[in-house]
Design a protein around this motif. Structure first.
Motif, short mmCIF file in Angstrom:
data_model
loop_
_atom_site.label_atom_id
_atom_site.label_comp_id
_atom_site.label_asym_id
_atom_site.label_seq_id
_atom_site.Cartn_x
_atom_site.Cartn_y
_atom_site.Cartn_z
N SER A 91 0.88 -1.25 -0.09
CA SER A 91 0.09 0.09 0.05
C SER A 91 0.84 1.23 -0.04
CB SER A 91 -0.89 -0.23 1.05
OG SER A 91 -1.88 1.22 1.33
N VAL A 92 0.48 2.18 -0.67
CA VAL A 92 1.24 3.47 -0.67
C VAL A 92 0.07 4.59 -0.09
CG1 VAL A 92 2.60 3.34 -2.77
CG2 VAL A 92 0.29 4.06 -3.06
N SER A 93 -0.97 4.05 0.22
CA SER A 93 -1.98 4.94 1.08
C SER A 93 -1.46 5.18 2.50
CB SER A 93 -3.20 4.57 1.00
OG SER A 93 -3.34 3.30 1.78
N GLY A 94 -1.87 6.45 3.00
CA GLY A 94 -1.38 6.92 4.42
C GLY A 94 -2.51 7.74 5.12
N ALA A 95 -2.00 8.35 6.05
CA ALA A 95 -2.90 9.17 6.86
C ALA A 95 -3.32 10.63 6.11
CB ALA A 95 -2.24 9.47 8.19
N VAL A 96 -2.44 10.95 5.19
CA VAL A 96 -2.72 12.01 4.40
C VAL A 96 -3.24 11.72 3.11
CG1 VAL A 96 -1.77 14.28 3.33
CG2 VAL A 96 -0.83 13.31 5.79
N PRO A 97 -4.33 12.14 2.54
CA PRO A 97 -4.76 11.47 1.36
C PRO A 97 -3.74 12.13 0.19
CG PRO A 97 -6.45 12.53 2.80
CD PRO A 97 -5.12 12.89 3.50
N SER A 98 -3.37 11.32 -0.89
CA SER A 98 -2.53 11.75 -1.84
C SER A 98 -3.07 11.05 -3.02
CB SER A 98 -1.16 11.14 -1.62
OG SER A 98 -0.57 11.65 -0.19
N THR A 99 -2.97 11.92 -4.20
CA THR A 99 -3.38 11.52 -5.40
C THR A 99 -1.93 10.89 -6.17
OG1 THR A 99 -2.47 13.41 -6.70
CG2 THR A 99 -4.68 13.51 -5.73
N ALA A 100 -2.41 10.01 -7.24
CA ALA A 100 -1.19 9.22 -8.24
C ALA A 100 -0.14 10.24 -8.38
CB ALA A 100 -1.88 8.67 -9.11
N ALA A 101 -0.51 11.31 -8.92
CA ALA A 101 0.72 12.50 -9.36
C ALA A 101 1.31 12.89 -8.19
CB ALA A 101 -0.12 13.69 -9.98
N GLU A 102 0.61 13.16 -6.79
CA GLU A 102 1.38 13.61 -5.80
C GLU A 102 2.34 12.54 -5.30
OE1 GLU A 102 -2.01 16.53 -3.97
OE2 GLU A 102 -1.72 14.39 -3.49
N VAL A 103 1.94 11.28 -5.40
CA VAL A 103 2.74 10.36 -4.87
C VAL A 103 4.11 10.13 -5.92
CG1 VAL A 103 3.37 7.69 -4.68
CG2 VAL A 103 1.12 8.97 -3.81
#
Length: 252
Positions: A108-120
């Motif tokens: 998983s690359v999801s975390g406490a702070v919502p991020s878009t694919a572009a941001e990651v």
């Protein structure tokens, strides 16, 4: 689409390959790698050239992770040499480390702070740009090109927390590709994803290989990678015991 950059360090003088041409993407020569002067991998030889994919095999504890950490500059090269595009890799800060894209084994690359694919994916540019500096001209185009390279151009603004495990893994691959590395190292890229996602990941790796990049893929299941790897290198108790060109045995 192959990303381009003018910031890649030039190979060191005299660092030509065996044929006198450009140096290989990765050259490991009689390398002993370990921690605090304690060897884990001993006298290893491994070469990966542009456009070549090598699978790194071995049981848990065989030394695969230590060898990868040596390539990334995170473990000590106690003897021999580890070179990336002719640049010596040393423990700690290393110019060669900027030439390697790394995809860790994560589900998983999801975390406490919502991020878009572009941001990651864009976070993959922070090491070269600096955390305190604003985005550079062309950074957005690099992010979009990296997402396109892994087949996620239509998911640029999607939250990674809403993506499947396989899509998240491809986002991580795009993050590693955005800085235009000459060598991409992946740790168990198909682990923990379903069959459909595995097929998409394998197709992604085939496209990355076709773009001319070198791939080193740590895996427990060579069959899952289909025909992507050109060679399979096996580690046993810290030593390279086989280097097999798939379809024809080459010897270690």
């Amino acid at each position: 689409m192959r990303l381009t950059t003018t910031s890649r360090p030039r190979p060191a003088a005299g660092a030509a390959g065996r044929d006198g041409g450009a140096p290989p993407a990765l050259s490991v020569r009689h390398a002993t790698v370990g921690y605090d002067r304690r060897p884990v991998v001993r006298d290893a030889d491994l070469e990966v050239t542009d456009g070549e994919a090598v699978a790194l095999l071995g049981a848990n504890g065989s030394g695969k992770s230590t060898l990868v950490r040596g390539i990334l500059g995170l473990a000590d090269v106690l003897a021999g040499h580890v070179d990336v595009l002719g640049e010596h890799v040393e423990h700690g800060a290393s110019a060669a480390a900027r030439l390697v894209g790394y995809v860790p084994q994560r589900h998983s690359v999801s975390g406490a702070v919502p991020s878009t694919a572009a941001e990651v994916v864009g976070s993959g540019l922070l090491a070269s740009r600096g955390f305190w500096r604003p985005p550079r001209r062309g950074d957005r185009e690099r992010v979009l090109a990296a997402l396109d390279e892994v087949g996620l151009a239509d998911h640029t603004h999607e939250r990674v927390s809403r993506m499947s495990g396989g899509q998240q893994r491809r986002v991580l691959i795009a993050r590693a590709l955005v800085s235009d590395p000459c060598l991409l190292v992946l740790d168990e890229p198909t682990a923990g994803v379903d069959r459909a996602s595995t097929e998409q990941l394998v197709a992604t790796l085939a496209r990355v290989k076709a773009s001319g990049r070198a791939l080193l893929v740590v895996t427990h299941d060579l069959a899952e990678l289909r025909d992507v790897p050109d060679r399979a290198v096996t580690l046993v108790e810290g030593r390279v015991v086989e280097d097999v060109r798939l379809g024809a045995r080459t010897g270690a």
